[in-house]
Write an enzyme that holds these catalytic residues in place. Structure first.
Site, short mmCIF file in Angstrom:
data_model
loop_
_atom_site.label_atom_id
_atom_site.label_comp_id
_atom_site.label_asym_id
_atom_site.label_seq_id
_atom_site.Cartn_x
_atom_site.Cartn_y
_atom_site.Cartn_z
N HIS A 270 31.08 35.27 36.39
CA HIS A 270 30.83 34.10 37.26
C HIS A 270 29.34 33.72 37.29
O HIS A 270 28.97 32.71 36.73
CB HIS A 270 31.36 34.28 38.69
CG HIS A 270 32.80 34.63 38.76
ND1 HIS A 270 33.78 33.81 38.25
CD2 HIS A 270 33.45 35.72 39.25
CE1 HIS A 270 34.97 34.38 38.44
NE2 HIS A 270 34.79 35.53 39.04
N ASP A 321 40.47 35.17 34.34
CA ASP A 321 40.30 35.71 35.69
C ASP A 321 41.58 35.81 36.51
O ASP A 321 42.36 36.72 36.32
CB ASP A 321 39.23 34.88 36.42
CG ASP A 321 38.72 35.55 37.68
OD1 ASP A 321 39.09 36.71 37.92
OD2 ASP A 321 37.94 34.92 38.44
ZN LIG Z 1 37.62 38.50 38.54
#
Ligand SMILES: [Zn+2]
Length: 456
Positions: A270, A321
């Protein structure tokens, strides 16, 4: 030796013509030559591109896709989604988990992902007691990769605390928790168990700065080997940044860079909320940013300043994710569109004069490979694994296009249905858009999901 021939192939970031690919028995590329005669090679119709690494996945969350969309209060954020996740985990045993992982990895292959970094933190039973075999759930991840044929970098996760400053974990986190000794034993056992398995690599993953401590991170780094990937969630939401500043006086990436030597083994997953100085720090260190654009959009995380990062020659790759939607094309499209919407301009990421699709695809392939298999060369070249995808030349998004427009067609005008064939380590796993074990995997997934739906 098996030989394949393609009229057009995307090799090392450029389109080549009349490409002859020779693959050794161990699934690595023995030779790759352009402007070659086909000889006795298997001739393929369509456009060949390297397989895309998926650098960040939580397999069980595929089964939750769509369950976190009930509108909440106006300040609804990632943290409300996390409550849905904790409820869901009250009902998931090893068999259910593996059926979901089989389905997910099959979907990834059909979307052109040929390897996955599984950020695995579901270690224990419901309630938090360990399984009699502490590797039970990790074995299920490996089994799903072997069943479907996807390349696996298993990243067992160290998760010990519920917040900065070693806060006591909550009851919902019981299935994730290990202390550092238990964790290192797990990593060592997985290293031993996977030694003889082709296509399986083990890395380490401190979950985040909020779920681990400074001492734990240092202890883990002291014992991991120099070629092991190191992945961590970082700076995904502003709450995390604010909590980190309140705890340490520093921002998450700033704090990490001051504590450890960031290098090419590190994947910062991220890194959404970073300053200009932090961008420079990550790029200079050669660490890879693990972008998960569909999930980050779904959770309302924010936008990583990828164009600024590319200006600093930073490396990045893509991950799915939360697995809310499995599409390598859509991950890249979402990444690009986020920047266009933010800046009210077009083509902000690619270098001027280059195809956006070529640029995005090549960058994501290189960054992803680097943090899933540190030390291995990226893309299609001698000595690398023969992971490749063949795109349909008769798909409407590709018809009439020049090779330099093919990836633009797939990423911006197509989706998974553009993928025709997929090979991992030289072995075909998707044929005519279908996985070779699609029916049995799907049937088992349907049964498990129906049973789970009665419990939720
Ligand atoms: Zn993650």
């Amino acid at each position: 030796m098996i030989k394949h021939f393609f009229d057009f192939a995307f090799v090392q970031g450029k389109w080549a013509q009349n490409v002859l690919l020779s693959i050794s028995a161990d699934g690595t590329i023995n030779d790759i030559v352009s402007n070659s005669p086909a000889g006795d090679a298997v001739k393929h119709r369509g456009y060949m591109v390297p397989g895309m690494p998926n650098l960040h996945s939580h397999a069980f969350q595929r089964a939750m896709a769509g369950l976190g969309e009930l509108a909440g209060p106006s300040d609804d954020t990632f943290w409300s989604w996390r409550r849905v996740m904790y409820d869901f985990l009250q009902h998931l045993g090893p068999d259910e988990f593996q059926a979901i992982a089989d389905q997910l990895y099959m979907e990834m292959l059909k979307a052109g992902f040929t390897s996955v970094g599984e950020f695995h933190y579901l270690h224990h039973q419901v309630g938090g007691a360990p399984y009699s075999d502490r590797l039970e759930m990790s074995h299920r991840v490996i089994a799903a990769a072997e069943k479907t044929g996807i390349g696996l970098t298993l990243l067992p996760v160290l998760y010990s605390y519920s917040g900065f400053g070693a806060q006591t974990p909550s009851s919902g986190q019981g299935r994730f928790i290990n202390d550092v000794d238990q964790y290192l034993a797990l990593v060592e056992a997985l290293n031993t168990a996977s030694k003889e398995k082709a296509g399986v690599c083990i890395g380490v993953a401190p979950h985040s700065l909020r779920a681990t401590s400074q001492e734990q991170i240092k202890t883990v780094l002291d014992v991991v080997s120099a070629d092991m990937p190191i992945h961590i969630h970082i700076a995904e939401q502003m709450k995390e940044v604010d909590d980190c500043i309140a705890w340490s006086g520093q921002r998450p990436v700033e704090w990490l860079a001051n504590q450890v030597e960031l290098d090419e083994r590190w994947c910062l997953v991220h890194a959404t909320h970073v300053t200009e100085a932090e961008i420079k720090t990550i790029a200079t260190a050669g660490a890879v940013v693990g972008l998960c654009p569909i999930t980050e959009a779904n959770l309302g995380d924010g936008l990583f300043p990828v164009n600024q990062f590319m200006n600093e020659k930073g490396s990045w790759g893509i991950g799915s994710d939360s697995n809310i939607n499995i599409s390598s094309a859509e991950e890249l499209r979402t990444l690009e569109y986020g920047q266009r919407l933010l800046h009210q301009k077009r083509t902000l990421i690619a270098e001027p004069g280059r195809s956006n699709g070529d640029y995005l695809y090549d960058a994501a392939c290189r960054g992803g490979r680097r943090v899933l298999n540190p030390g291995q060369k990226a893309g299609l070249q001698i000595g690398t694994v023969a992971d490749f995808v063949i795109l349909k030349d008769d798909h409407p998004a590709l018809i009439g296009k020049k090779p330099s427009q093919i990836l633009d067609g797939w990423i911006f005008a197509g989706n998974n249905e553009v993928v025709k064939e997929v090979f991992v380590r030289g072995k075909q796993v998707v044929n005519d858009g279908h996985h070779i074990q699609e029916d049995s995997i799907k049937e088992r997934f349907q049964r498990v999901m129906t049973d789970l739906s009665h419990k939720l």
